[in-house]
Design a protein around this motif. Structure first.
Motif, short mmCIF file in Angstrom:
data_model
loop_
_atom_site.label_atom_id
_atom_site.label_comp_id
_atom_site.label_asym_id
_atom_site.label_seq_id
_atom_site.Cartn_x
_atom_site.Cartn_y
_atom_site.Cartn_z
N MET A 73 0.84 -1.20 0.00
CA MET A 73 0.00 0.00 0.00
C MET A 73 0.88 1.25 0.00
SD MET A 73 -3.27 0.70 -0.06
CE MET A 73 -4.04 -0.75 0.67
N ARG A 74 0.60 2.20 -0.89
CA ARG A 74 1.43 3.39 -1.00
C ARG A 74 1.25 4.31 0.20
NH1 ARG A 74 -0.58 2.62 -6.23
NH2 ARG A 74 1.04 2.39 -7.83
N PRO A 75 2.33 4.74 0.85
CA PRO A 75 2.21 5.76 1.90
C PRO A 75 1.93 7.12 1.27
CG PRO A 75 4.26 4.51 2.10
CD PRO A 75 3.71 4.22 0.75
N LEU A 76 0.99 7.86 1.86
CA LEU A 76 0.60 9.16 1.35
C LEU A 76 0.37 10.10 2.52
CD1 LEU A 76 -0.56 11.21 -0.76
CD2 LEU A 76 -2.77 10.02 -0.50
N PHE A 77 1.01 11.26 2.49
CA PHE A 77 0.76 12.30 3.48
C PHE A 77 -0.14 13.36 2.85
CE2 PHE A 77 4.98 11.01 5.36
CZ PHE A 77 4.43 10.42 6.49
N LEU A 78 -1.24 13.67 3.54
CA LEU A 78 -2.14 14.74 3.15
C LEU A 78 -1.84 15.95 4.03
CD1 LEU A 78 -5.42 12.61 2.97
CD2 LEU A 78 -3.92 13.24 1.06
N LEU A 79 -1.25 16.98 3.46
CA LEU A 79 -0.76 18.11 4.22
C LEU A 79 -1.80 19.22 4.29
CD1 LEU A 79 2.89 18.32 2.82
CD2 LEU A 79 1.95 16.82 4.61
N CYS A 80 -2.06 19.71 5.50
CA CYS A 80 -3.10 20.71 5.73
C CYS A 80 -2.59 22.12 5.48
CB CYS A 80 -3.61 20.61 7.16
SG CYS A 80 -4.41 19.04 7.56
N GLY A 81 -3.52 22.99 5.17
CA GLY A 81 -3.22 24.39 4.97
C GLY A 81 -3.45 25.23 6.20
N LEU A 82 -3.51 26.53 6.00
CA LEU A 82 -3.70 27.50 7.07
C LEU A 82 -4.96 27.20 7.87
CD1 LEU A 82 -2.84 30.31 8.28
CD2 LEU A 82 -4.31 31.34 6.55
#
Length: 240
Positions: A1-10
Motif C-alpha cells: 500500500m502506497r504511503p501518502l501524506f495529506l498536508l493541511c493548509g492555514l
C-alpha cells in the motif's frame, strides 16, 4: 500500500480532508498532517521529513502545497509523487502584510470564532446547500486553533520562499488541482504552474472553491486516485 501524506493548509486539520483517506483506502495508506504551532514553511517541511517511511507521496492543500514543494526542495529522493491543491508558488505580495495582519488582529481582539466568521465564507465555492452542510465543521476546526498559532502560520506564509524555481526540477508524477470557483488560488494560477512542471496534470473541480477537499471530496478523491495510478507499483513507496 502506497504511503501518502495529506498536508493541511492555514488553520486546517483533519477536517479539511474529510473522508478522503477512506476513499483512497484501496490505493493508499493516507495520513493527515497539520501544522499548528509552526511558524515557518521550512519547519513544517522538516516535520514531514522526520516521519517514516523513507519514501512517500505528498498531497498538499493551500499552505500545505507550499510545504510539499519545500519537502521536494529539501529531499526530492524521498518523494514519489506530488499533488498541489488550491495553492501557489509566488512570493509574498506587498498587499498581504496588511490583509493578513488585519486577520491576525481580529483573532487576537475578538477571538477565533469571529475570525472563522470573517475568513471562511469568501473561500467557499460549492452550492449553498453544500456550504451550509460543511460550514459548522469548518468553523469548529478554526476555533480549535489559538490566535497565536494562527499568527505563527501567517508568519510562515509572509516569510515563505519563492517556489517558482522549484517547479522545473520536479520529476515525479504531479497533479495540479483547483476549484472552478477558487478566487484565492485560481485555476489559471495552477495552469501557469503546470506549464513549468514537465508532464504534470491539471484537474479542475467544478462547483468548488478554495476548500475543495471538503467541498467536493468525491471529485477530489477521483483526481487523487488517478494521480496515484501514475506512480510505478514497484516503487519503494509501495512498502508501508
Amino acid at each position: 500500500m502506497r504511503p501518502l501524506f495529506l498536508l493541511c493548509g492555514l488553520l486546517c486539520d483533519e477536517t479539511i480532508w474529510a473522508d478522503i483517506p477512506s476513499r483512497l483506502a484501496p490505493v493508499a495508506n493516507a495520513h493527515v498532517m497539520s501544522f499548528a504551532g509552526f511558524s515557518s514553511i521550512a519547519g513544517m517541511a522538516e516535520r514531514v521529513l522526520a516521519a517514516p517511511p523513507p519514501r512517500f507521496a505528498l498531497a498538499g492543500h493551500s499552505m500545505g502545497g507550499r510545504v510539499a514543494l519545500e519537502v521536494w526542495r529539501q529531499a526530492p529522493e524521498r518523494v514519489t509523487a506530488l499533488a498541489l491543491l488550491n495553492t501557489g508558488v509566488h512570493p509574498t505580495r506587498e498587499s498581504e502584510y496588511d490583509s493578513r495582519g488585519l486577520l491576525v488582529r481580529l483573532a487576537r481582539r475578538q477571538g477565533m470564532a469571529a475570525l472563522a466568521d470573517e475568513w471562511l465564507p469568501p473561500m467557499m465555492g460549492a452550492p449553498p446547500d453544500r456550504v451550509a452542510e460543511v460550514m459548522p465543521a469548518l468553523k469548529a476546526m478554526v476555533r480549535r486553533f489559538t490566535a497565536e498559532s494562527f499568527a505563527g502560520q501567517i508568519n510562515a506564509l509572509l516569510q515563505r520562499p519563492d517556489a517558482r524555481q522549484v517547479l522545473p526540477s520536479i520529476t515525479v508524477p504531479t497533479l495540479l488541482l483547483s476549484g472552478t470557483n477558487d478566487t484565492w488560488s485560481s485555476l489559471s494560477q495552477h495552469a501557469d504552474m503546470q506549464r513549468n512542471v514537465p508532464g504534470s496534470t491539471l484537474v479542475e473541480i467544478a462547483g468548488a472553491g478554495h476548500m475543495s477537499p471538503i467541498e467536493r471530496p468525491d471529485a477530489v478523491a477521483r483526481a487523487l486516485k488517478g494521480w496515484l495510478a501514475a506512480v510505478p507499483s514497484n516503487t519503494a513507496a509501495a512498502r508501508d
